[in-house]
Design an enzyme around this catalytic site. Structure first.
Site, PDB file in Angstrom:
ATOM      1  N   LYS A  98       0.206  -6.731   9.208  1.00 50.97           N
ATOM      2  CA  LYS A  98      -0.108  -6.356  10.581  1.00 50.97           C
ATOM      3  C   LYS A  98      -0.862  -7.482  11.278  1.00 50.97           C
ATOM      4  CE  LYS A  98      -0.264  -1.317   9.992  1.00 50.97           C
ATOM      5  NZ  LYS A  98      -1.099  -0.108  10.123  1.00 50.97           N
ATOM      6  N   HIS A 106       4.656   5.184   1.364  1.00 52.88           N
ATOM      7  CA  HIS A 106       3.194   5.233   1.390  1.00 52.88           C
ATOM      8  C   HIS A 106       2.618   5.808   0.098  1.00 52.88           C
ATOM      9  CE1 HIS A 106       2.489   3.763   5.405  1.00 52.88           C
ATOM     10  NE2 HIS A 106       1.203   4.009   5.276  1.00 52.88           N
ATOM     11  N   ARG A 162       2.291   2.896  -2.165  1.00 53.15           N
ATOM     12  CA  ARG A 162       1.189   2.033  -1.725  1.00 53.15           C
ATOM     13  C   ARG A 162      -0.163   2.679  -2.041  1.00 53.15           C
ATOM     14  NH1 ARG A 162      -0.508  -2.100   1.891  1.00 53.15           N
ATOM     15  NH2 ARG A 162      -2.045  -1.439   3.448  1.00 53.15           N
ATOM     16  N   HIS A 202      -6.100  -4.736   4.657  1.00 54.00           N
ATOM     17  CA  HIS A 202      -6.904  -3.958   5.600  1.00 54.00           C
ATOM     18  C   HIS A 202      -7.888  -4.878   6.321  1.00 54.00           C
ATOM     19  CE1 HIS A 202      -6.287   0.048   3.224  1.00 54.00           C
ATOM     20  NE2 HIS A 202      -5.273  -0.222   4.030  1.00 54.00           N
ATOM     21  N   TYR A 256     -10.150   5.434  -0.563  1.00 54.76           N
ATOM     22  CA  TYR A 256      -9.688   5.543  -1.949  1.00 54.76           C
ATOM     23  C   TYR A 256     -10.839   5.774  -2.924  1.00 54.76           C
ATOM     24  CZ  TYR A 256      -5.327   3.863  -0.039  1.00 54.76           C
ATOM     25  OH  TYR A 256      -4.179   3.743   0.714  1.00 54.76           O
TER      26      TYR A 256
END
Length: 287
Positions: A182, A251, A254, A277, A286
């Site tokens: 991203k 996802h 991931r 991130h 997490y």
């Protein structure tokens, strides 16, 4: 729209304006019966609470009173999204009262619902993933699929990152893959031994499918770059045919990579970098 309910203990001074407002939504605003029922249910719940706390007319209700009501809804277990819906209905109702000159202000204007807790990502059990990924492929497309899923789980790739891989983004000798994440940020990620073996096996079949000059690592039967939707569909199909006890999606792989990596290393910063991130608070889910 269903009939306006008779709410025990709610005086006419509270229920009457609500009835007028619901009719206004149905006749003038042409809202659907379902929408009108939703407004009716939420606002009569508020009216019942007000009546129970000694209120008999709407203009007496203050911003503080509505904050107390929001706190009550929260204690009763309503989610932030549901409370936001109640507040939206209340703001709109007071706009109607202002238009009808039945109120002098809108006490719900600057009240915000409490934020809902972030939903924890679902992860797959290590043993279940091992079972699913150990299933031998039977044709070139399954060699491709196994390679995609091994790589996604091995390196924690996003769906878009996997789909955009080209032949020259994977270095099998060093066991690394270069991805564009991203915001145009590039990451160099390690690739596990099983994923490297799966890539080699897929490359032995890829030439029979890919169009001349196609740079994409993963191609369709037409020889073109595989689409996001096709990757999702193939992953789901892989899980169904191999008896997965939950729906497989990109996802999930991931999230499973991140969770299992954090369990084994305990290094939150490293997992943040691997996932790409920008903010470590995104990774902290997490923990």
């Amino acid at each position: 729209m269903s009939a306006v309910p008779e709410t025990p203990g709610v005086p006419d001074e509270l229920s009457g304006p609500l009835t007028d407002f619901i009719r206004h939504l149905a006749s003038e605003k042409r809202h659907s019966p379902r929408t009108c029922d939703s407004y009716q249910r939420d606002l009569f719940r508020l009216a019942g609470w007000l009546a129970g706390n000694g209120f008999t007319v709407w203009p007496r209700v203050t911003n503080h009173d509505l904050r107390r009501y929001v706190a009550t809804l929260s204690r009763e277990g309503l989610s932030g999204r549901s409370i936001a819906r109640h507040l939206s209905a209340t703001r709109r109702f007071y706009q109607f009262l202002l238009r009808e000159k039945q109120a002098s202000d809108n006490p719900a204007l600057d009240i915000r619902a409490p934020r809902s807790g972030r939903r924890l990502p679902r992860v797959a059990d290590v043993d279940q993933l091992s079972h699913l990924l150990d299933s031998p492929p039977e044709d070139p497309l399954e060699f491709r699929d196994l390679c995609m899923f091994e790589l996604m789980y091995s390196s924690g790739l996003r769906l878009a990152e996997l789909a955009s891989l080209d032949l020259d983004t994977v270095d099998l000798r060093s066991g690394e893959v270069r991805v564009m994440g991203k915001g145009g940020k590039e990451r160099l990620l390690p690739v596990g031994g099983k994923a490297v073996a799966a890539i080699r096996a897929w490359l032995a079949h890829r030439g029979g499918l890919a169009n001349d000059g196609e740079r994409a690592l993963f191609v369709s039967q037409r020889g073109e770059r595989l689409s996001h939707r096709s990757i999702q569909a193939r992953l789901s199909r892989w899980g169904i045919t191999r008896g997965a006890d939950q729906k497989l999606h990109p996802h999930l792989l991931r999230h499973s990579f991140a969770s299992h990596m954090l369990e084994s290393s305990g290094d939150l910063r490293a997992v943040q970098e691997l996932l790409g991130h920008a903010d470590i608070t995104t990774t902290q889910v997490y923990t």
